[in-house]
Design a protein around this motif. Sequence first.
Motif, short mmCIF file in Angstrom:
data_model
loop_
_atom_site.label_atom_id
_atom_site.label_comp_id
_atom_site.label_asym_id
_atom_site.label_seq_id
_atom_site.Cartn_x
_atom_site.Cartn_y
_atom_site.Cartn_z
N GLU A 9 33.73 33.89 -1.23
CA GLU A 9 34.16 35.03 -0.41
C GLU A 9 35.65 35.22 -0.67
O GLU A 9 36.46 34.35 -0.36
CB GLU A 9 33.92 34.76 1.09
CG GLU A 9 32.53 34.28 1.46
CD GLU A 9 31.45 35.30 1.23
OE1 GLU A 9 31.77 36.51 1.18
OE2 GLU A 9 30.29 34.88 1.08
N HIS A 61 28.31 30.04 -3.12
CA HIS A 61 28.85 31.38 -2.90
C HIS A 61 30.36 31.35 -2.86
O HIS A 61 30.99 30.30 -2.68
CB HIS A 61 28.30 31.99 -1.61
CG HIS A 61 28.94 31.44 -0.37
ND1 HIS A 61 29.79 32.18 0.42
CD2 HIS A 61 28.86 30.22 0.21
CE1 HIS A 61 30.20 31.45 1.44
NE2 HIS A 61 29.66 30.26 1.33
N HIS A 66 31.68 39.28 -1.99
CA HIS A 66 30.75 38.14 -1.94
C HIS A 66 30.03 38.01 -3.27
O HIS A 66 29.55 38.99 -3.84
CB HIS A 66 29.72 38.36 -0.82
CG HIS A 66 28.56 37.43 -0.90
ND1 HIS A 66 28.55 36.21 -0.27
CD2 HIS A 66 27.36 37.53 -1.55
CE1 HIS A 66 27.40 35.59 -0.51
NE2 HIS A 66 26.66 36.37 -1.29
N TYR A 120 19.98 36.19 1.38
CA TYR A 120 21.18 36.93 1.71
C TYR A 120 20.79 38.28 2.29
O TYR A 120 19.94 38.98 1.74
CB TYR A 120 22.03 37.16 0.45
CG TYR A 120 23.29 37.97 0.70
CD1 TYR A 120 24.46 37.34 1.10
CD2 TYR A 120 23.29 39.35 0.53
CE1 TYR A 120 25.61 38.08 1.33
CE2 TYR A 120 24.44 40.09 0.76
CZ TYR A 120 25.59 39.45 1.16
OH TYR A 120 26.73 40.18 1.40
N GLN A 176 27.37 39.93 7.39
CA GLN A 176 26.61 39.26 6.34
C GLN A 176 25.89 38.07 6.96
O GLN A 176 26.47 37.37 7.80
CB GLN A 176 27.58 38.78 5.26
CG GLN A 176 27.04 37.81 4.24
CD GLN A 176 28.14 36.97 3.64
OE1 GLN A 176 28.41 35.85 4.08
NE2 GLN A 176 28.82 37.50 2.63
N ASP A 198 27.10 35.08 -5.07
CA ASP A 198 26.34 33.85 -4.81
C ASP A 198 25.40 33.51 -5.95
O ASP A 198 25.21 34.30 -6.90
CB ASP A 198 25.60 33.93 -3.48
CG ASP A 198 24.51 34.99 -3.43
OD1 ASP A 198 23.76 35.12 -4.41
OD2 ASP A 198 24.39 35.68 -2.40
N THR A 236 28.93 36.24 8.77
CA THR A 236 30.31 36.64 8.57
C THR A 236 30.47 38.07 9.09
O THR A 236 29.75 38.96 8.66
CB THR A 236 30.70 36.57 7.09
OG1 THR A 236 30.52 35.24 6.61
CG2 THR A 236 32.15 36.98 6.90
#
Length: 232
Positions: free
Chosen positions: A103, A101, A75, A130, A91, A77, A66
């Motif tokens: 966003e 996750h 974010h 991540y 990301q 997760d 991203t």
Amino acid sequence: MIRFRDRGARGRHAGGMIDSFHTFSFGDYVDPRQMGFRSLRVLNEDRLVPSAGFPAHDHRDMEILTYVLEGELEHRDSLGNVARIRAGDVQLMTAGTGITHSEMNAGTESRAHFLQIWIIPDRLGLPSAYRQQSFPPRAQRNRWIAIAAPDGGDGVLALHQDACVFLARLDEGRRLRRDIAAGRGLWLQVVRGLVALDGTEMREGDGAAVEAQPAVEIIADTEVELLLLDLA
């Protein structure tokens, strides 16, 4: 050989909160002729109004990049990560064995504008992970900078695929060449501005797949920002 993907031919999901353009088939937009390019499976351009976004959902066995262009995302997760992704940040999630996750647009007044890029990994069942990295605009000036690559390192995000992802910002009138190794292909996406790719005009949102030629030349007709993927 260059195959152009016009911005106006992309799929679109437009609502009051989310406006998304899909270069390749995604969600309700299905075109058997547009299922990706090599290991590049998804390239979406998304805009979210304040407080809108994508609530918690699941992914697996995908490398998901991203790149935030404007505004910022929050974010969260299932690995316990909570992060703010601001303009210029990238990301990278390895969905691997499975990750949940969300966003969301973290701003209260401005929209969030970002690119979402999915790359098929070189193997299934990877540990989910991540990573996040900032790439200042000045570092991209009139040259390619790597943001993701198989080996990572030195500020470059480690990608589980024989693929390299680059950014560049060109001043008006500048030229930039990219050599293409035998057997590889390039995907060029115009993020902002107006360029000529081997003499053909491309604008913001346009993309192009390049194969079976030794190089391409890009000329900036305005100030431009470019995303490039070099794929096995």
